[in-house]
Design an enzyme around this catalytic site. Structure first.
Site, mmCIF file in Angstrom:
data_model
loop_
_atom_site.group_PDB
_atom_site.id
_atom_site.type_symbol
_atom_site.label_atom_id
_atom_site.label_comp_id
_atom_site.label_asym_id
_atom_site.label_seq_id
_atom_site.Cartn_x
_atom_site.Cartn_y
_atom_site.Cartn_z
ATOM 1 N N ASP A 71 0.865 -1.176 0.000
ATOM 2 C CA ASP A 71 0.000 0.000 0.000
ATOM 3 C C ASP A 71 0.904 1.229 0.000
ATOM 4 O O ASP A 71 1.181 1.827 1.039
ATOM 5 C CB ASP A 71 -0.920 -0.016 1.215
ATOM 6 C CG ASP A 71 -2.003 1.048 1.125
ATOM 7 O OD1 ASP A 71 -2.047 1.766 0.102
ATOM 8 O OD2 ASP A 71 -2.799 1.159 2.068
ATOM 9 N N ALA A 72 1.362 1.592 -1.201
ATOM 10 C CA ALA A 72 2.358 2.657 -1.353
ATOM 11 C C ALA A 72 1.788 3.907 -2.010
ATOM 12 O O ALA A 72 2.386 4.972 -1.935
ATOM 13 C CB ALA A 72 3.540 2.137 -2.178
ATOM 14 N N LYS A 73 0.658 3.757 -2.703
ATOM 15 C CA LYS A 73 -0.018 4.880 -3.377
ATOM 16 C C LYS A 73 0.952 5.692 -4.237
ATOM 17 O O LYS A 73 0.977 6.919 -4.192
ATOM 18 C CB LYS A 73 -0.740 5.766 -2.360
ATOM 19 C CG LYS A 73 -1.803 4.999 -1.560
ATOM 20 C CD LYS A 73 -2.492 5.906 -0.559
ATOM 21 C CE LYS A 73 -3.565 5.146 0.230
ATOM 22 N NZ LYS A 73 -2.963 4.156 1.161
ATOM 23 N N ARG A 74 1.721 4.984 -5.045
ATOM 24 C CA ARG A 74 2.674 5.645 -5.920
ATOM 25 C C ARG A 74 1.974 6.193 -7.167
ATOM 26 O O ARG A 74 0.813 5.889 -7.429
ATOM 27 C CB ARG A 74 3.794 4.681 -6.313
ATOM 28 C CG ARG A 74 4.653 4.191 -5.159
ATOM 29 C CD ARG A 74 5.374 5.340 -4.471
ATOM 30 N NE ARG A 74 6.470 4.863 -3.625
ATOM 31 C CZ ARG A 74 6.446 4.815 -2.312
ATOM 32 N NH1 ARG A 74 5.367 5.197 -1.662
ATOM 33 N NH2 ARG A 74 7.483 4.387 -1.613
ATOM 34 N N THR A 91 -0.539 -0.353 -4.661
ATOM 35 C CA THR A 91 -1.568 0.664 -4.885
ATOM 36 C C THR A 91 -0.946 1.865 -5.591
ATOM 37 O O THR A 91 0.180 2.265 -5.300
ATOM 38 C CB THR A 91 -2.216 1.115 -3.559
ATOM 39 O OG1 THR A 91 -1.209 1.620 -2.675
ATOM 40 C CG2 THR A 91 -2.955 -0.030 -2.904
#
Length: 271
Positions: free
Chosen positions: A94-97, A121
């Site tokens: 869950d890094a939301k890059r 993510t």
């Protein structure tokens, strides 16, 4: 991991539970702070106690990056432990890059090749060329932020442009991207009433649904509107499971909370 394998695990375990490993050293049991690697010690105990009840784990990378090199090393040890001892478990970074093409390629290599995650993510705001580098990796999934569970989601995601909400435009546009079959989507559990419309646009895709538990999302509502013929859901709970106790029984307490959700999921699947 392929989608078919994930579906098989869901039916085998009678669970579509994802457990978020969001480790805050201020919240874990105090006795773990005396160990060489408190973050990994906590994660390992949670995994050992709950792996039979869930099909996925989702470390939020911010909770590791906040502790510098030691935090990143704990993340490496956690994913290595999972891949070595529980290869049937689906793993989500869950890094939301989300950045321009070359940078996205490097992010993808970091999470897919170096760390060995099954998915990551990604934020869609910069569009196709920021997401397609992630989609190029075989048997890996890119989980696109679509409609999130936070209050600020209403600032942009539900605003209409030419009569169509932005999140719907994201969903529709993403289907045209190269290797879009490797896409999954984040839809917050607190937005369950939107799921019927979302399923009209992406009927077959998997949805990662955070917000059940501490954030107040309702499992039954999510399943009612979001489940498809292949289940198509990964329901995430983080704080509600991993911080069920701050005593030495924390792992068993986490397993008890996970079992409650798993049993509810089994009841849904049996229907």
């Amino acid at each position: 991991m392929t989608t078919d394998y994930l579906i098989a695990q869901i039916h085998k375990k009678k669970s579509f539970l994802c457990i978020g490993l969001d480790v805050d050293l201020n919240k874990i049991p105090k006795h773990l702070l005396e160990t060489d690697d408190p973050i990994f010690a906590f994660n390992k105990a949670i995994i050992d106690a709950t792996h039979h009840l869930c099909v996925a784990y989702k470390p939020n990378t911010a909770f590791y990056e906040a502790y510098g090199l030691k935090g990143w090393q704990a993340l490496e040890k956690t994913i290595h432990y999972l891949n070595t001892n529980h290869p049937e478990i689906y793993t989500i970074a869950d890094a939301k890059r989300g950045d321009i093409g070359n940078t996205s390629t490097m992010y993808a290599k970091a999470f897919f090749e170096d760390l060995g995650f099954d998915s990551v993510t990604v934020a869609p705001y910069m569009g196709k060329d920021s997401v397609e580098p992630f989609l190029a990796f075989e048997n890996k999934h890119t989980i696109l932020l679509a409609l999130t569970s936070n209050a600020g989601a209403f600032d942009f995601q539900t605003k209409s442009v030419d009569g169509v909400e932005l999140y719907k435009q994201v969903l529709e546009t993403s289907k045209s991207w190269k290797n879009s079959e490797n896409l999954m989507y984040v839809v917050g559990a607190t937005k369950a009433e939107y799921l019927a419309d979302i399923r009209q646009i992406i009927p077959d895709s998997f949805l990662l649904v955070p917000g059940v538990g501490a954030q107040g999302g309702n499992l039954q509502e999510v399943c009612k509107y979001g489940m498809n013929d292949s289940v198509g859901l990964l329901i995430n709970s983080s704080r509600g499971i991993i911080y069920a106790s701050q005593q030495k029984d924390f792992a068993q307490a986490a397993a008890n909370k996970a079992a409650e959700l798993q049993q509810q999921m089994q009841a849904v699947l049996s229907k």
